[in-house]
Scaffold this active site. Sequence first.
Site, PDB file in Angstrom:
ATOM      1  N   TYR A 198      18.476  16.421  10.109  1.00 31.10           N
ATOM      2  CA  TYR A 198      17.790  16.328   8.797  1.00 31.10           C
ATOM      3  C   TYR A 198      16.584  17.277   8.741  1.00 31.10           C
ATOM      4  CZ  TYR A 198      14.819  14.238   5.162  1.00 31.10           C
ATOM      5  OH  TYR A 198      13.990  14.055   4.079  1.00 31.10           O
ATOM      6  N   TYR A 250      12.983  12.657  -8.111  1.00 29.94           N
ATOM      7  CA  TYR A 250      12.459  11.346  -7.719  1.00 29.94           C
ATOM      8  C   TYR A 250      11.975  10.556  -8.932  1.00 29.94           C
ATOM      9  CZ  TYR A 250      12.583  14.284  -3.643  1.00 29.94           C
ATOM     10  OH  TYR A 250      12.997  15.169  -2.691  1.00 29.94           O
TER      11      TYR A 250
HETATM   12  N1  GLN Z   1      11.474  17.139   4.907  1.00 28.62           N
HETATM   13  C1  GLN Z   1      10.759  16.423   3.880  1.00 28.62           C
HETATM   14  C2  GLN Z   1      10.579  14.962   4.271  1.00 28.62           C
HETATM   15  O1  GLN Z   1      11.461  14.404   4.810  1.00 28.62           O
HETATM   16  C3  GLN Z   1      11.506  16.544   2.586  1.00 28.62           C
HETATM   17  C4  GLN Z   1      10.805  15.816   1.461  1.00 28.62           C
HETATM   18  C5  GLN Z   1      10.886  16.557   0.162  1.00 28.62           C
HETATM   19  O2  GLN Z   1      11.076  17.763   0.094  1.00 28.62           O
HETATM   20  N2  GLN Z   1      10.665  15.817  -0.902  1.00 28.62           N
HETATM   21  O3  GLN Z   1       9.565  14.362   4.036  1.00 28.62           O
END
Ligand code: GLN
Length: 315
Positions: A198, A250
């Site tokens: 991830y 979001y």
């Molecule tokens: N790598 C980031 C995290 O996991 C991704 C979050 C994002 O871009 N909103 O917090």
Amino acid sequence: MAGPKASGLDLGRIVSEVHDELATRIGEGTVADYIPELARVDPRQFGIALVTPEGEVAAAGDADRPFSIQSISKVFLLTLALGRVGESLWTRVGREPSGSPFNSIVQLEHEAGRPRNPFINAGAIVVTDVAMAGHSPREAIGEILRFMRYLADDDDIAIDRAVAASELDTGARNQALGWFMRSFGRLDHEVEKVLGVYFHHCAIAMSCRQMARAGLFLAASGRDPLRGHSVVRPARARRINALMLTCGLYDASGDFAYRVGLPAKSGVGGGILAVAPGQASICVWAPGLDAFGNSRLGGLTLEALARRTGWSVFG
Ligand code: GLN
């Protein structure tokens, strides 16, 4: 290519005018500081690029400077995972807007560890777990990177290892999400391995021009129109766009749909990929974020661009 197209829009001119108009607000917002490597990024950068299904490209500002794509990678992971397991993916993750911040844990307990959608962190961690089936973490990371290079038609795209390491060091929240889901039996692989993959796909670095090119299949019914390849079926492209529209920004997705009217996905690196079906794939980048973790200038830029072009999925 220059000059007005069949649409009657002079995209080169519109993009440079929108860029110049919004450049007066460069530096607004706050860079993501919970990932130390991202806290060091100069907020006074601003790029925009779009690609049409006919291959016309319009770009302005820092359109060729690579930035950390972060959560924009979740769109491509979702595409890969759907290719792997098809619609059965939805037994593992939902398709509803969360109304919560990207890194929220609150709904997970009530919903027995099944994340609301593939674009919040918990959902993307599950999608990563699905995409890892049959692969070592290294192979899974390699597959994702190859997919991005293929879609962008550019083999220079790479992972920024310093960003990935920075997030591994400081990712307590994502660790918590991973272990919490694991407690409900929701992950097939070890939490450390899933998070390793991830963090690496979030740490891919791409420019606006490369990202707009990579997203072109979503604006062209699932085809790469410039090479004549099918990436996904039209129905799948439509559905990925639907998820981007409802969940891509979001708990600001509704406001973004109202203001811009296009499916989009943001990342805390300050990039936003937006899709105008049949018209263009667009990427904007400005590192300063708003309170929801979305690029502040990026949102304003897409709003101005949608207004100038008339592009909207709502007619
Ligand atoms: N790598 C980031 C995290 O996991 C991704 C979050 C994002 O871009 N909103 O917090």
